[in-house]
Design an enzyme around this catalytic site. Structure first.
Site, PDB file in Angstrom:
ATOM      1  N   GLY A  15       0.798  -1.231   0.000  1.00  0.00           N
ATOM      2  CA  GLY A  15       0.000   0.000   0.000  1.00  0.00           C
ATOM      3  C   GLY A  15       0.825   1.274   0.000  1.00  0.00           C
ATOM      4  O   GLY A  15       0.324   2.324   0.400  1.00  0.00           O
ATOM      5  N   ASN A  17       1.732   3.017  -2.564  1.00  0.00           N
ATOM      6  CA  ASN A  17       1.098   3.974  -3.488  1.00  0.00           C
ATOM      7  C   ASN A  17      -0.155   4.581  -2.867  1.00  0.00           C
ATOM      8  O   ASN A  17      -0.417   5.772  -3.044  1.00  0.00           O
ATOM      9  CB  ASN A  17       0.775   3.308  -4.828  1.00  0.00           C
ATOM     10  N   LYS A  68      -7.588 -14.006 -11.290  1.00  0.00           N
ATOM     11  CA  LYS A  68      -8.770 -13.169 -11.550  1.00  0.00           C
ATOM     12  C   LYS A  68      -9.748 -13.334 -10.401  1.00  0.00           C
ATOM     13  O   LYS A  68      -9.561 -14.185  -9.527  1.00  0.00           O
ATOM     14  CB  LYS A  68      -9.423 -13.557 -12.883  1.00  0.00           C
ATOM     15  N   ASN A 112      -4.515   2.139 -13.616  1.00  0.00           N
ATOM     16  CA  ASN A 112      -3.563   1.219 -12.986  1.00  0.00           C
ATOM     17  C   ASN A 112      -2.167   1.826 -13.044  1.00  0.00           C
ATOM     18  O   ASN A 112      -1.881   2.648 -13.918  1.00  0.00           O
ATOM     19  CB  ASN A 112      -3.570  -0.114 -13.759  1.00  0.00           C
ATOM     20  N   HIS A 114       1.913   0.631 -13.276  1.00  0.00           N
ATOM     21  CA  HIS A 114       2.728  -0.542 -13.592  1.00  0.00           C
ATOM     22  C   HIS A 114       4.210  -0.140 -13.515  1.00  0.00           C
ATOM     23  O   HIS A 114       4.591   0.921 -14.026  1.00  0.00           O
ATOM     24  CB  HIS A 114       2.374  -1.038 -14.995  1.00  0.00           C
TER      25      HIS A 114
END
Ligand code: GAR
Length: 207
Positions: A15, A17, A68, A112, A114
């Protein structure tokens, strides 16, 4: 501000970010409010960081698959995000691929981050892929999420040089530091309505 821009943050890990985004909001750099934090990992640091800040945080069991969400889990994530009335979904180290119904529920409203300069090094351990390949520059990318893996329109990128004495850890750490600058900047631009998607390009126009 009468109607603050509401974001939902999804993460599976530490966490860091999330912390960078929450700190940037608290410092007045991002005109948004974190409405909810969701995780597929009950012990994820991101949930603890959110709770420390009195932000609603919920673990949702991901179901039987590894990469997923199961159908029931997908419905639970979508429902929690709808109840929280989010304008934007921010993936911050969420390690599951989002599929059709989830993507359709929030079209062009999921982003998102990356840890590489996409389209180079999609997938896992991108900093290792960069070191193994021998590139001299890598970095991080913020992008809209579409049905591909690490594939949607690119909102922002920040470069990080690969140094001769870099180890996996030192390179990964500098990419993380770059992410902590880039992600709040991109979220702020979206919250201010300064970005538009034209085909594969995301255009920034200052307001
Ligand atoms: C970040 O480095 C992010 O780029 C990566 O997970 C990390 C989460 O760190 N995401 C991906 O690899 C998604 N493909 P954090 O939990 O400390 O924010």
């Amino acid at each position: 501000m009468s109607n603050p821009f509401r974001i939902g943050i999804l993460g599976s890990g530490k966490g860091s970010n999330f912390v960078a985004i929450a700190d940037a909001i608290a410092a007045g750099k991002v005109p948004a409010q974190i409405a909810i934090v969701l995780s597929d990992v009950e012990t994820a640091g991101i949930l603890a960081h959110a709770r420390e800040r009195n932000i609603a945080a919920q673990y949702i069991p991901p179901g039987p698959f590894r990469t997923k969400l199961g159908e029931e889990a997908e419905r639970a994530f979508v429902s929690a995000l709808r109840v929280a009335d989010v304008d934007l979904i921010v993936l911050a180290g969420f390690m599951r691929v989002l599929k059709g119904d989830f993507l359709r529920a929030f079209e062009n409203r999921i982003i998102n981050i990356h840890p590489s300069l996409l389209p180079s090094f999609p997938g896992l351990e991108s900093w290792k892929q960069a070191l193994d390949h021998g590139v001299k520059v890598t970095g991080c990318t913020v992008h809209f999420v579409d049905a591909g893996v690490d594939a949607g329109p690119i909102i922002g990128q920040q470069t990080v040089p690969v140094l001769d004495n870099d180890t996996l850890e030192s390179l990964h750490q500098r990419i993380h530091a770059a992410e902590h600058q880039l992600y709040p900047e991109c979220i702020a631009a979206i919250a201010r309505g300064e970005t538009s998607i034209i085909g594969r390009r995301v255009i920034w126009r200052k307001k």
